[in-house]
Motif scaffolding. Sequence first.
Motif, short mmCIF file in Angstrom:
data_model
loop_
_atom_site.label_atom_id
_atom_site.label_comp_id
_atom_site.label_asym_id
_atom_site.label_seq_id
_atom_site.Cartn_x
_atom_site.Cartn_y
_atom_site.Cartn_z
N THR A 1 22.31 -93.64 -13.57
CA THR A 1 22.43 -92.22 -13.87
C THR A 1 21.72 -91.93 -15.18
OG1 THR A 1 24.51 -92.42 -15.11
CG2 THR A 1 24.69 -92.03 -12.73
N CYS A 2 21.18 -90.71 -15.28
CA CYS A 2 20.47 -90.28 -16.48
C CYS A 2 20.78 -88.79 -16.67
CB CYS A 2 18.97 -90.50 -16.30
SG CYS A 2 17.95 -89.93 -17.67
N GLU A 3 21.54 -88.48 -17.75
CA GLU A 3 21.94 -87.10 -18.01
C GLU A 3 21.65 -86.74 -19.46
OE1 GLU A 3 26.13 -87.12 -17.28
OE2 GLU A 3 25.91 -87.53 -15.15
N PRO A 4 21.32 -85.49 -19.72
CA PRO A 4 21.11 -85.08 -21.11
C PRO A 4 22.42 -85.13 -21.90
CG PRO A 4 20.92 -83.19 -19.65
CD PRO A 4 21.12 -84.39 -18.78
N VAL A 5 22.32 -85.44 -23.19
CA VAL A 5 23.49 -85.39 -24.07
C VAL A 5 23.63 -83.94 -24.50
CG1 VAL A 5 24.46 -86.14 -26.27
CG2 VAL A 5 23.20 -87.76 -24.84
N PRO A 6 24.80 -83.31 -24.24
CA PRO A 6 24.98 -81.90 -24.61
C PRO A 6 24.71 -81.65 -26.10
CG PRO A 6 26.82 -82.67 -23.27
CD PRO A 6 25.99 -83.87 -23.61
N GLY A 7 23.90 -80.63 -26.37
CA GLY A 7 23.61 -80.25 -27.74
C GLY A 7 22.58 -81.11 -28.44
N LYS A 8 22.01 -82.08 -27.75
CA LYS A 8 20.99 -82.97 -28.33
C LYS A 8 19.75 -82.89 -27.45
CE LYS A 8 23.91 -84.50 -31.38
NZ LYS A 8 23.84 -84.13 -32.76
N ASP A 9 18.71 -82.25 -27.97
CA ASP A 9 17.51 -81.98 -27.17
C ASP A 9 16.85 -83.22 -26.56
OD1 ASP A 9 17.77 -79.30 -27.64
OD2 ASP A 9 16.27 -79.22 -29.23
N LYS A 10 16.73 -84.30 -27.33
CA LYS A 10 15.95 -85.44 -26.86
C LYS A 10 16.78 -86.61 -26.35
CE LYS A 10 12.04 -84.36 -29.77
NZ LYS A 10 11.07 -84.84 -30.75
N LEU A 11 18.09 -86.58 -26.52
CA LEU A 11 18.91 -87.72 -26.13
C LEU A 11 19.36 -87.65 -24.67
CD1 LEU A 11 21.21 -88.30 -29.24
CD2 LEU A 11 19.12 -89.51 -28.60
N LYS A 12 19.39 -88.84 -24.05
CA LYS A 12 19.89 -88.95 -22.68
C LYS A 12 20.94 -90.05 -22.67
CE LYS A 12 15.33 -88.03 -20.76
NZ LYS A 12 14.22 -88.59 -20.00
N LYS A 13 22.01 -89.82 -21.89
CA LYS A 13 23.00 -90.88 -21.70
C LYS A 13 22.80 -91.45 -20.31
CE LYS A 13 26.72 -87.61 -20.72
NZ LYS A 13 28.07 -87.18 -21.06
N LEU A 14 22.79 -92.79 -20.28
CA LEU A 14 22.48 -93.51 -19.05
C LEU A 14 23.62 -94.42 -18.66
CD1 LEU A 14 19.01 -94.94 -20.21
CD2 LEU A 14 19.39 -92.73 -19.12
N GLU A 15 23.70 -94.72 -17.39
CA GLU A 15 24.47 -95.86 -16.90
C GLU A 15 23.44 -96.78 -16.29
OE1 GLU A 15 27.90 -95.24 -14.51
OE2 GLU A 15 28.95 -94.21 -16.11
N VAL A 16 23.42 -98.04 -16.78
CA VAL A 16 22.39 -98.99 -16.38
C VAL A 16 23.04 -100.24 -15.81
CG1 VAL A 16 20.38 -100.29 -17.15
CG2 VAL A 16 20.91 -98.10 -18.24
N ASP A 17 22.68 -100.57 -14.58
CA ASP A 17 23.14 -101.80 -13.94
C ASP A 17 22.32 -102.95 -14.52
OD1 ASP A 17 23.85 -103.93 -12.30
OD2 ASP A 17 23.14 -102.99 -10.45
N VAL A 18 23.00 -103.92 -15.16
CA VAL A 18 22.32 -105.09 -15.72
C VAL A 18 22.82 -106.37 -15.06
CG1 VAL A 18 21.77 -104.02 -17.94
CG2 VAL A 18 23.94 -105.23 -17.66
N GLY A 19 23.45 -106.23 -13.89
CA GLY A 19 23.93 -107.39 -13.15
C GLY A 19 25.33 -107.83 -13.54
N ASP A 20 25.99 -107.12 -14.46
CA ASP A 20 27.36 -107.44 -14.84
C ASP A 20 28.32 -106.70 -13.92
OD1 ASP A 20 26.32 -108.97 -16.90
OD2 ASP A 20 26.64 -107.45 -18.44
N SER A 21 29.61 -106.89 -14.12
CA SER A 21 30.61 -106.26 -13.25
C SER A 21 30.63 -104.74 -13.37
CB SER A 21 32.00 -106.83 -13.54
OG SER A 21 32.34 -106.62 -14.90
N ALA A 22 30.23 -104.22 -14.53
CA ALA A 22 30.19 -102.76 -14.73
C ALA A 22 28.86 -102.40 -15.40
CB ALA A 22 31.35 -102.31 -15.62
N PRO A 23 28.35 -101.21 -15.12
CA PRO A 23 27.10 -100.80 -15.77
C PRO A 23 27.32 -100.55 -17.27
CG PRO A 23 27.98 -99.01 -14.42
CD PRO A 23 28.86 -100.20 -14.20
N LEU A 24 26.23 -100.70 -18.02
CA LEU A 24 26.29 -100.40 -19.46
C LEU A 24 26.01 -98.92 -19.68
CD1 LEU A 24 24.25 -103.33 -21.08
CD2 LEU A 24 26.72 -103.12 -20.81
N ARG A 25 26.71 -98.35 -20.67
CA ARG A 25 26.42 -96.99 -21.11
C ARG A 25 25.45 -97.10 -22.27
NH1 ARG A 25 32.39 -95.24 -22.20
NH2 ARG A 25 32.27 -97.33 -23.01
N ILE A 26 24.30 -96.47 -22.13
CA ILE A 26 23.26 -96.55 -23.14
C ILE A 26 22.75 -95.14 -23.43
CG2 ILE A 26 20.94 -97.41 -23.68
CD1 ILE A 26 21.56 -99.83 -21.90
N VAL A 27 22.58 -94.84 -24.72
CA VAL A 27 22.00 -93.56 -25.14
C VAL A 27 20.59 -93.85 -25.63
CG1 VAL A 27 22.20 -91.59 -26.70
CG2 VAL A 27 24.27 -92.65 -25.75
#
Length: 171
Positions: free
Chosen positions: A66-92
């Motif tokens: 998933t890739c969504e804009p961070v509210p109120g931050k023009d250039k930032l995106k919050k992601l959920e990234v599958d890296v092969g672990d049991s749960a995806p990582l949250r990365i900004v």
Amino acid sequence: MGKKPKEKAKAKAAATPEPVEAEPWICPNCEQENPAEEATCVACEAPRPAVVDPKFEGYVVGLVQTCEPVPGKDKLKKLEVDVGDSAPLRIVTNASNVKDGLRVVVAKVGAIVGGEPLAKATVGGCPSEGMLCDSAMLGWSGGGAGAAALLPDSFAVGGPPPDARPRTDGK
């Protein structure tokens, strides 16, 4: 004056390292010991694990879910990234070239980035559990600074990143 031929031969022999005999390897799937020359496990046919360059310890291939804009931050995106672990990582990230379905290189918490271990952080008010890497961070030629290093679909999620920037045009 130059060295005599016998001296040159001795110097060359001393500078030539002894050949290293390849070691057998253990399959991570079934724990079968395999001969060094085998590319796949003789028991379960799993591929031989890649030898990871120590500079990439803690770096993995990730798939942006998933890739969504961070509210109120023009250039930032919050992601959920599958890296092969049991749960995806949250990365900004502020990488503009990121979207759902792309494969990227991720530095996980603890990976050495810029000489320091990467820690969890809050970016733009959102928790971030890793970092997307650009080509310069990976020592690759080409690719823009600040743009996420993208990989073709042939790279396994959770696997090691390549030593050099791969071609994405299929050639």
